[in-house]
Enzyme design. Sequence first.
Site, PDB file in Angstrom:
ATOM      1  N   ASP A 173      -4.801  -8.929  -7.128  1.00 54.58           N
ATOM      2  CA  ASP A 173      -5.367 -10.125  -6.517  1.00 54.58           C
ATOM      3  C   ASP A 173      -5.610 -11.218  -7.552  1.00 54.58           C
ATOM      4  OD1 ASP A 173      -5.294  -9.654  -3.823  1.00 54.58           O
ATOM      5  OD2 ASP A 173      -7.209  -8.580  -3.784  1.00 54.58           O
ATOM      6  N   HIS A 223       0.789  -1.196   0.000  1.00 57.92           N
ATOM      7  CA  HIS A 223       0.000   0.000   0.000  1.00 57.92           C
ATOM      8  C   HIS A 223       0.835   1.266   0.000  1.00 57.92           C
ATOM      9  CE1 HIS A 223      -4.113   0.167   0.086  1.00 57.92           C
ATOM     10  NE2 HIS A 223      -4.117   1.210   0.868  1.00 57.92           N
ATOM     11  N   ARG A 267     -10.698   3.877  -2.945  1.00 54.50           N
ATOM     12  CA  ARG A 267     -10.537   2.914  -1.843  1.00 54.50           C
ATOM     13  C   ARG A 267     -11.066   3.545  -0.557  1.00 54.50           C
ATOM     14  NH1 ARG A 267      -5.351   2.435  -4.542  1.00 54.50           N
ATOM     15  NH2 ARG A 267      -5.201   0.396  -5.517  1.00 54.50           N
ATOM     16  N   CYS A 303      -8.866  -1.881 -13.043  1.00 53.78           N
ATOM     17  CA  CYS A 303      -8.461  -0.860 -12.079  1.00 53.78           C
ATOM     18  C   CYS A 303      -7.216  -1.278 -11.303  1.00 53.78           C
ATOM     19  CB  CYS A 303      -9.592  -0.538 -11.115  1.00 53.78           C
ATOM     20  SG  CYS A 303     -10.011  -1.908 -10.029  1.00 53.78           S
ATOM     21  N   ARG A 321       1.458 -12.318  -2.729  1.00 53.46           N
ATOM     22  CA  ARG A 321       2.258 -11.226  -3.278  1.00 53.46           C
ATOM     23  C   ARG A 321       3.180 -10.585  -2.248  1.00 53.46           C
ATOM     24  NH1 ARG A 321      -1.743  -6.077  -3.297  1.00 53.46           N
ATOM     25  NH2 ARG A 321      -3.643  -7.229  -2.953  1.00 53.46           N
ATOM     26  N   GLU A 374     -11.503 -10.464  -9.469  1.00 51.19           N
ATOM     27  CA  GLU A 374     -10.164 -10.629  -8.921  1.00 51.19           C
ATOM     28  C   GLU A 374      -9.935 -12.043  -8.403  1.00 51.19           C
ATOM     29  OE1 GLU A 374      -9.629  -7.887  -5.644  1.00 51.19           O
ATOM     30  OE2 GLU A 374     -11.717  -8.045  -5.081  1.00 51.19           O
TER      31      GLU A 374
END
Lengths: 588, 94
Positions: free
Chosen positions: A467, A201, A308, A514, A477, A443
């Site tokens: 994802d 993030h 988000r 996205c 990941r 995803e």
Amino acid sequence: MNDQIHDPALKAGEQLINGQAASPGYAIGIASLFNTSDLVISTEPVDESQVESEYAQFVRARRIVVFELRKILEIASATDEEAHGIIQAQIQIAEDPELDKSIRRMIMERHFGADRAVNESFLYYIQLIKNTGNALMIDRIVDIRDIRDRLIRQIQHGELVSGVVEGSVVICDELMPSDILLFSRHKVTGIAANEGGLTAHATIIANSMGIPLVINAVGATRLTSPGDLVIVDGVDGRLVVRPDASTLESYERAKERYALELAESALIVELPSVTKCGTEIVLMANIEFEEELDNIKKYRARGIGLLRTESYFIEDEGLEEYKSKEAFFEKAVKAAAPGSVTIRLFDVGGDKFSDTTTKEPNPFLGWRGVRVLLDRRQLLRSQLTAIMNVAGRNPGKIRILVPMVSVVEEIGEICREVDAITEKMRSNGKPFDPKLKIGTMIEIPSAALIAGKLAGETDFFSVGTNDLTQYTLAVDRGNRLISKLFQQMHPAVFQLIKKAADAAHEKGISIEVCGELAANPDAALCLVGMGITDLSMSAASLPRVKKAIRKYSIAEMAELSAMVLNAATQDEVQEILENWKKERDESH
Amino acid sequence: MLMKKVVVKNAAGLHARPSSMLVQLASKFESEFHIHMYGYRINAKSILGVMTLAAECGAELELELDGPDEKKAMKAIVDLFESGFSEMSKEKYR
């Protein structure tokens, strides 16, 4: 003298540390150290003039800790009474009036630092509880220590941030998303971290804020002293500490060149987003924080393809913002106009939230996204209500996106909740959006495979490539041992996206991507080639993607994607891409 | 000021959860609330203070309430002790 006795090479002369480029650009400046692993309780007495602000630090830390606990309480299972009870008690401990008195006295009268006052006050109570010899009580000491540690961490965290010099380069061990926002307020020009992950993030935010970042620069904090001249090379992934004159000169040139390239991309920003054959490609921005909203205008994004909402949960500076999430959505709608805003429902779980009271052996295959929302209806309803209130005031400008859908029933259940809230709004005479669109994140491979069925239940698809890659290749990941297998351009990932795109086109619903894959210009060409004409990514990536798609026609890109879909490996995909581009560029 | 003696009735004693419930209930009232036990006097709006008592089943405590709503508070708190804390759902005392 001392330094030389320890290790002459350690803190003198140029040091090159190889890491990983995580956010592009160059920063040359004075180092500030932000080292959270070396925290110790302060022993220095606090000056008389500082005692009030020292106490205020504790109060601030307590407010954040209590806020976080209340959030945890909100999602802790309503049926898990034990967890509820423990968290409830922890909140009471943090807010204990006697504890507050004790901490205040230690700061005011004995001039302890806030961290030390917290530590000693807790020690007193922990000792008393130990003395009772009551096993049930002694078992609870672990929860009491947890509160103590949270408070001390918060207090010291605040000090660390205030120690960051304006305009400096930050060298740290690891990064939290909220750290980057604080750094950007301190006008930090670059960051190098001992650890980190490319899809973490914090990395995404650094990109969005345009701060050069190098991660996995092992030993960065050990080899740098505060005040050292350092270079963060976010292009090749290097940190140079105390550069020689010649190194410094060549980096100064590189920095200038990079600034020129940026200026060139600023020109691209002004150009329309169309392919060579004139088809418009809708390029949108992924947004998480209010600070990023200016990027929409700056990079001419056509709306927000992914908003988000998790930061209300994890960003400690967002206390007030949480209360005003509707205000944030309103601001997002304004910033995105005339485009729309796609709000993803709370996608909590996995790496984004580590503080749940339920420990899962396999969190990425566990309780996350829509699964959490359907189990925590109150949380779901409060989020939907906030979104739908704003949508009612701005009809047609907001869409809802449901994360982690793996079976058709999940989307149906969300639609029923939306209908119930719409009904309530209608009967209360509140404005609502009668055509509110509800989309499904693609995803999980199962969602891509049954996209034809899902398309009948939902208004649009949005592909989350991080994802999707993780679940398709069975690669965590965040796991460095297998990071080579995290191949976002693997043909299997493209095949699943194609499957979803075909289903969407056949059923006449829209599809967009996205995930960060769309920010890779090569991958973007393949996606457009599959007929996906709406892409959303971190805004800073928009110019380079636009530059790529302007060069080719839809037919050319379709040809490319057909070849890529047929490849056996990611390496082969890359080879196909290179050859294809070379051929075009020569013939053009 | 009101004083009243109560006995801890629930088998596990005044452990973390009952302490939490007691403090939560007491905090709803304006009156000051102290507990006397073994010669100690603790602030019963402090969960850490209540926990340090570690009052076991059968222990005798003296409740001290002082304030404008002391009567109401005393009744509610005594009821909580009488019920043995057990069947109190957390919803009730939220």
